[in-house]
Scaffold this active site. Structure first.
Site, PDB file in Angstrom:
ATOM      1  N   TYR A 138       0.848  -1.331  -0.060  1.00 38.10           N
ATOM      2  CA  TYR A 138      -0.014   0.116   0.020  1.00 38.10           C
ATOM      3  C   TYR A 138       0.958   1.329   0.105  1.00 38.10           C
ATOM      4  CZ  TYR A 138      -3.969  -3.061   0.810  1.00 38.10           C
ATOM      5  OH  TYR A 138      -4.925  -4.072   1.052  1.00 38.10           O
ATOM      6  N   LYS A 189       3.328 -15.537   2.262  1.00 37.79           N
ATOM      7  CA  LYS A 189       3.378 -16.158   1.002  1.00 37.79           C
ATOM      8  C   LYS A 189       4.742 -16.552   0.574  1.00 37.79           C
ATOM      9  CE  LYS A 189       0.728 -17.481  -2.764  1.00 37.79           C
ATOM     10  NZ  LYS A 189      -0.089 -18.807  -2.830  1.00 37.79           N
ATOM     11  N   ASP A 221      -3.296 -18.429   1.126  1.00 36.45           N
ATOM     12  CA  ASP A 221      -4.468 -18.917   0.461  1.00 36.45           C
ATOM     13  C   ASP A 221      -4.938 -19.802   1.359  1.00 36.45           C
ATOM     14  OD1 ASP A 221      -1.977 -19.999   0.101  1.00 36.45           O
ATOM     15  OD2 ASP A 221      -2.153 -20.718  -1.959  1.00 36.45           O
ATOM     16  N   ASP A 245      -5.685  -6.995   5.569  1.00 34.22           N
ATOM     17  CA  ASP A 245      -6.921  -6.383   4.949  1.00 34.22           C
ATOM     18  C   ASP A 245      -7.912  -7.218   4.625  1.00 34.22           C
ATOM     19  OD1 ASP A 245      -8.414  -4.548   3.824  1.00 34.22           O
ATOM     20  OD2 ASP A 245      -7.375  -3.595   2.388  1.00 34.22           O
ATOM     21  N   ASP A 249     -11.464  -8.864   7.017  1.00 32.36           N
ATOM     22  CA  ASP A 249     -12.763  -8.370   6.649  1.00 32.36           C
ATOM     23  C   ASP A 249     -13.384  -9.756   6.783  1.00 32.36           C
ATOM     24  OD1 ASP A 249     -12.592  -5.834   6.451  1.00 32.36           O
ATOM     25  OD2 ASP A 249     -13.530  -5.697   4.510  1.00 32.36           O
TER      26      ASP A 249
END
Ligand code: NAD
Length: 358
Positions: A138, A189, A221, A245, A249
């Site tokens: 980001y 990852k 994943d 992020d 959620d």
């Protein structure tokens, strides 16, 4: 204890008013809470031409904690990007260096049917995601969209983490686990991204400092899948900004009730910003029907993480459970045929329950 109160836009002022009722109970008992209000978001653009006015930032910097409502709304969507309400919040996070975002996701027994997952999967769920908040893709450079030699548009963002950035948020992860069930799952990852191999290496290096915490690692994943397959296997998850992020959620929706979930964003000195995870809900703003419990539970996190008053945090959380047990529901939580109370009725009930415990 000085608290900056930033109600913001939409339902923000309505639900912050209910959280203030709870704080008022403590003040009446003699707890030294100094509250000062300031504008942020769309309302700050309207009044001061800036979503984060200098006076608001200065107040937050001089406070022990920031109680934040919510910002945004359709009427601000056409503003220039630097004037958008969200920009005010992002700047505030960056200016206060709020690098650790703590998001608990808990299923209250009374609300187990609100989840879209089967009760037997989510019943008793109680996990915490610690998300890095000021780094990663980001903020990484280079970024942007340019034309290449063939005249084709090419978009770039850069996933980047330094040793220090990983280390400081990983400490938060370990320490959060120490205060809970002592299990920390670090999500990365590393099979394809070198940056997250570093993440895994740094987290692993810290593990000997926390011998009481059981550290595991999981690829993102798989973590996304495990969160819906068997979410109760998790205690604390620590991860980077991008993965956090998305996973936070996902985790919040396991509970089925966006109006119930608080969050904390902290810096190294313990200053924190406390806000519900939801937005300004413009579709219901001004109707007096918003659920104030996420905002009220944000004050509990504030007492626990910035103000070192776990006793008051316990009282707020206990009061919320008591009110839910008594059957009170705002419209977002009420089952068909079950009557709903207003925002202020819910706030009054929680404040009364907090007062009773004195
Ligand atoms: P939202 O979270 O505001 O609302 C999503 C849905 O959940 C709506 O139907 C809303 O009515 C409902 N809801 C949310 N909070 C509720 C509550 N406390 N009680 C009852 N129902 C509730 O998300 P959105 O509609 O996508 O965004 C609205 C605005 O909020 C946008 O401008 C967005 O940019 C902004 N936003 C702000 C924040 C923040 O302040 N940190 C976070 C997310 C979105």
């Amino acid at each position: 204890m000085k608290i900056a109160v930033l109600p913001g836009d939409g339902i923000g002022p309505e639900i912050v008013a209910e959280a203030l009722k709870v704080l008022q109970v403590f003040r009446q008992e003699g707890v030294g809470l100094e509250l000062e209000m300031a504008d942020v978001g769309g309302i700050a653009v309207e009044r001061h031409g800036d979503p984060l006015p200098a006076a608001t930032l200065a107040l937050c910097q001089a406070s022990d904690a920031v109680l934040f409502g919510s910002i945004g709304g359709p009427k601000y969507d056409t503003l220039a990007r630097h004037l958008r309400p969200e920009r005010g919040l992002l700047r505030l996070r960056k200016k206060l260096d709020l690098f650790a975002n703590l998001r608990p996701a808990q299923v209250f027994p009374e609300l187990v049917n609100a989840s879209t997952l089967k009760p037997e999967v989510v019943s008793g769920l109680d996990l915490m995601i610690v998300r890095e908040l000021t780094g990663d893709i980001y903020f990484g450079e280079p970024r942007g969209v340019v034309h290449n030699a063939q005249g084709e548009r090419v978009g770039t963002n850069t996933m980047i983490y330094s040793d220090t950035e990983i280390r400081r948020v990983a400490h938060w992860g370990f320490q959060a686990a120490q205060k809970r069930r002592k299990q920390l799952c670090s999500v990365d990852k590393m099979n394809v991204l070198e940056c997250t191999q570093l993440w895994r290496d740094v987290v692993t290096e810290l593990a000997p400092e926390y011998p009481d915490v059981q550290l595991t690692h999981m690829l993102v994943d798989n973590a996304a899948m495990q969160l819906v397959r068997n979410p109760r296997q998790f205690d604390v998850i620590v991860t980077g900004n991008l993965f956090g992020d998305i996973l936070s959620d996902e985790a919040s929706m396991l509970t089925g009730s966006i109006g119930m979930l608080p969050s904390a964003s902290l810096n190294a000195s313990g200053l924190g910003l406390y806000e519900p995870i939801h937005g300004s809900a413009p579709d219901i703003a001004g109707q007096g029907i918003a659920n104030p419990l996420a905002q009220i539970l944000s004050t509990a996190m504030m007492f626990r993480y910035s103000l070192q008053r776990a006793d008051l945090a316990d009282r707020v959380e206990h009061a919320v459970r008591q009110v839910l047990q008594s059957g009170l529901r705002t419209a977002d939580l009420a089952q068909p045929g079950q009557g709903a109370v207003s925002t202020s009725q819910m706030g009054d009930a929680v404040a009364a329950a907090v007062r009773q415990q004195a």
